[in-house]
Motif scaffolding. Structure first.
Motif, PDB file in Angstrom:
ATOM      1  N   GLY A  83     -31.786  11.740  -6.043  1.00  0.00           N
ATOM      2  CA  GLY A  83     -31.717  11.629  -7.507  1.00  0.00           C
ATOM      3  C   GLY A  83     -33.105  11.644  -8.134  1.00  0.00           C
ATOM      4  O   GLY A  83     -33.344  12.319  -9.150  1.00  0.00           O
TER       5      GLY A  83
ATOM      6  N   LEU B 130     -34.440  14.648 -10.492  1.00  0.00           N
ATOM      7  CA  LEU B 130     -34.966  14.324 -11.823  1.00  0.00           C
ATOM      8  C   LEU B 130     -36.391  14.859 -11.962  1.00  0.00           C
ATOM      9  O   LEU B 130     -36.757  15.437 -12.995  1.00  0.00           O
ATOM     10  CB  LEU B 130     -34.927  12.800 -12.033  1.00  0.00           C
ATOM     11  CG  LEU B 130     -35.553  12.284 -13.322  1.00  0.00           C
ATOM     12  CD1 LEU B 130     -34.839  12.839 -14.567  1.00  0.00           C
ATOM     13  CD2 LEU B 130     -35.540  10.742 -13.366  1.00  0.00           C
TER      14      LEU B 130
ATOM     15  N   LYS C  56     -36.231  18.494 -12.596  1.00  0.00           N
ATOM     16  CA  LYS C  56     -35.746  18.758 -13.961  1.00  0.00           C
ATOM     17  C   LYS C  56     -36.887  18.567 -14.971  1.00  0.00           C
ATOM     18  O   LYS C  56     -37.091  19.391 -15.865  1.00  0.00           O
ATOM     19  CB  LYS C  56     -34.610  17.768 -14.252  1.00  0.00           C
ATOM     20  CG  LYS C  56     -33.817  18.044 -15.501  1.00  0.00           C
ATOM     21  CD  LYS C  56     -32.613  17.093 -15.473  1.00  0.00           C
ATOM     22  CE  LYS C  56     -31.797  17.174 -16.729  1.00  0.00           C
ATOM     23  NZ  LYS C  56     -30.693  16.190 -16.703  1.00  0.00           N
TER      24      LYS C  56
ATOM     25  N   TYR D 140     -37.588   6.634 -13.332  1.00  0.00           N
ATOM     26  CA  TYR D 140     -36.534   5.825 -12.703  1.00  0.00           C
ATOM     27  C   TYR D 140     -36.913   4.344 -12.689  1.00  0.00           C
ATOM     28  O   TYR D 140     -36.109   3.468 -13.035  1.00  0.00           O
ATOM     29  CB  TYR D 140     -36.279   6.329 -11.284  1.00  0.00           C
ATOM     30  CG  TYR D 140     -35.196   5.567 -10.571  1.00  0.00           C
ATOM     31  CD1 TYR D 140     -33.962   5.330 -11.184  1.00  0.00           C
ATOM     32  CD2 TYR D 140     -35.395   5.063  -9.283  1.00  0.00           C
ATOM     33  CE1 TYR D 140     -32.960   4.625 -10.536  1.00  0.00           C
ATOM     34  CE2 TYR D 140     -34.397   4.362  -8.624  1.00  0.00           C
ATOM     35  CZ  TYR D 140     -33.177   4.136  -9.263  1.00  0.00           C
ATOM     36  OH  TYR D 140     -32.195   3.436  -8.616  1.00  0.00           O
TER      37      TYR D 140
ATOM     38  N   LYS E 285     -32.881   4.448 -14.953  1.00  0.00           N
ATOM     39  CA  LYS E 285     -31.843   5.490 -15.041  1.00  0.00           C
ATOM     40  C   LYS E 285     -32.296   6.781 -14.381  1.00  0.00           C
ATOM     41  O   LYS E 285     -33.455   7.177 -14.489  1.00  0.00           O
ATOM     42  CB  LYS E 285     -31.596   5.798 -16.529  1.00  0.00           C
ATOM     43  CG  LYS E 285     -30.294   5.238 -17.069  1.00  0.00           C
ATOM     44  CD  LYS E 285     -30.110   5.577 -18.548  1.00  0.00           C
ATOM     45  CE  LYS E 285     -30.073   7.065 -18.824  1.00  0.00           C
ATOM     46  NZ  LYS E 285     -29.581   7.401 -20.160  1.00  0.00           N
TER      47      LYS E 285
ATOM     48  N   ASP F 217     -29.996   9.636 -14.688  1.00  0.00           N
ATOM     49  CA  ASP F 217     -29.261  10.731 -15.354  1.00  0.00           C
ATOM     50  C   ASP F 217     -29.808  11.025 -16.757  1.00  0.00           C
ATOM     51  O   ASP F 217     -29.126  10.825 -17.757  1.00  0.00           O
ATOM     52  CB  ASP F 217     -27.762  10.429 -15.393  1.00  0.00           C
ATOM     53  CG  ASP F 217     -27.462   9.092 -16.066  1.00  0.00           C
ATOM     54  OD1 ASP F 217     -28.368   8.225 -16.092  1.00  0.00           O
ATOM     55  OD2 ASP F 217     -26.342   8.919 -16.573  1.00  0.00           O
ATOM     56  N   TRP F 218     -31.051  11.503 -16.781  1.00  0.00           N
ATOM     57  CA  TRP F 218     -31.659  11.888 -18.063  1.00  0.00           C
ATOM     58  C   TRP F 218     -31.413  13.343 -18.331  1.00  0.00           C
ATOM     59  O   TRP F 218     -31.332  14.137 -17.442  1.00  0.00           O
ATOM     60  CB  TRP F 218     -33.167  11.625 -18.041  1.00  0.00           C
ATOM     61  CG  TRP F 218     -33.461  10.168 -18.158  1.00  0.00           C
ATOM     62  CD1 TRP F 218     -33.713   9.305 -17.130  1.00  0.00           C
ATOM     63  CD2 TRP F 218     -33.506   9.385 -19.347  1.00  0.00           C
ATOM     64  NE1 TRP F 218     -33.907   8.034 -17.607  1.00  0.00           N
ATOM     65  CE2 TRP F 218     -33.792   8.056 -18.972  1.00  0.00           C
ATOM     66  CE3 TRP F 218     -33.321   9.690 -20.706  1.00  0.00           C
ATOM     67  CZ2 TRP F 218     -33.898   7.015 -19.897  1.00  0.00           C
ATOM     68  CZ3 TRP F 218     -33.442   8.662 -21.625  1.00  0.00           C
ATOM     69  CH2 TRP F 218     -33.726   7.337 -21.221  1.00  0.00           C
TER      70      TRP F 218
END
Ligand SMILES: NC(=O)NCCC[C@H](N)C(=O)O
Length: 313
Positions: free
Chosen positions: A17, A21, A24, A305, A310, A312-313
């Motif tokens: 994750g 991220l 992304k 993170y 979080k 899931d940005w």
């Protein structure tokens, strides 16, 4: 609140994750340029640095946050009570990144801190280098279950890389005839072996057998034979020469890499003529620089993170 030291404190999904991220954010830098507005990072160095210093400080700025850098020798950590000083830092900032000589200091920070602490390379682990290495391998192969052959000293970089490769389902081969003094014992390597994803090659492996492994893996990885805090230390000169003599047969050279398209990774700083020859370094330098640049990108995913909690940005 999570610290970053051994990846044993994380799940494989959490690590993936963070890396996804990071990728992304790397692909959409503008879209994430205010994500950490108003947030603050403190970076502290007891050892020298180029990549760790630049990547954390610029990475924080690119996310809209601010960073404050200090050298250990200019700080009051040396003269005061460590836990209360660490708690004081947490009254000012949202995250701490510390590069310390000994894992005892890293643990001292993590035990006392009220904000997340990232190990920026002590004598035991180098987790942010391993995150950058895995991000680079993921970009270049398209998957996380990568095969890596590390040839060099058993050290901080090796430990963190071995953890992340085995946790993400790949295969880690280690050829490490020399071991730096570290804060982990045999049980750490026994744990890696128990995953079934980790294998130590014998020091006397034949060139022919080693070349078979080189052809099978995604990347051959090496690091300095002498860690930074000892490199220019005159008291260490004799030991350094001994290590160089012992490690010379394990240099990454053109003959070892011949006939393969296997990548060569190095966490830098590079010492051509020692762990790697000048020609192999030059041939793989762009890949190595991609890996080094990814320190910043991987750390941006990690900082988001740790500070926001979080993924899931
Ligand atoms: N890119 C880096 O952060 N390099 C760190 C070098 C690791 C090496 N084993 C050392 O401790 O000096």
């Amino acid at each position: 609140m999570k610290h970053v030291n051994s990846f044993a404190d994380y799940t494989a999904d959490e690590l993936k994750g963070i890396l996804l991220l990071a990728e992304k954010i790397k692909q959409n830098q503008q879209a994430f340029s205010h994500l950490l507005d108003g947030k603050k990072l403190y970076t502290l160095f007891e050892k020298t640095s180029n990549r760790t210093y630049l990547s954390f400080n610029i990475g924080m700025e690119e996310l809209g946050g601010k960073s404050y850098n200090q050298l250990w020798k200019d700080s009051n950590f040396t003269i005061g009570d460590l836990p209360s000083e660490v708690k004081y830092v947490g009254r000012n900032v949202d995250c701490i990144m510390g590069r310390f000589k000994k894992s005892e200091t890293t643990h001292g920070f993590m035990d006392a801190s009220i904000v997340p602490v990232i190990n920026g390379c002590d004598n035991t682990f180098h987790p942010t280098q391993a995150l950058a290495d895995m991000l680079t391998l993921y970009e270049k192969t398209g998957h996380f279950d990568v095969k890596v052959l590390y040839i060099g000293a058993k050290n901080n970089t090796y430990n963190s890389l071995s953890e992340i490769v085995t946790m993400l389902g790949g295969k880690m081969y280690g050829l490490t005839p020399f071991s730096q003094v570290m804060g982990v014992g045999d049980e750490f390597y026994e744990g890696l072996k128990a995953t079934g994803h980790y294998e130590e090659l014998p020091d006397n492996i034949s060139k022919e057998d080693l070349k078979k492994v080189v052809a099978e893996v995604d990347c051959v990885y090496t690091d300095t034979w002498v860690d930074m805090e000892f490199f220019t230390n005159p008291d260490y000169a004799e030991k350094k020469n001994k290590i160089i003599g012992m490690m010379m047969p394990y240099q990454i050279d053109a003959d070892l890499m011949a006939g393969t398209d296997t990548m060569v990774f190095h966490d830098m700083p590079i010492h051509p003529g020692y762990e790697i020859t000048q020609d192999v370094m030059e041939q793989h330098l762009e890949t190595i620089l991609d890996e080094a640049e990814n320190r910043r990108h991987a750390e941006k995913g990690l900082l988001v993170y740790l500070i926001t909690g979080k993924l899931d940005w």
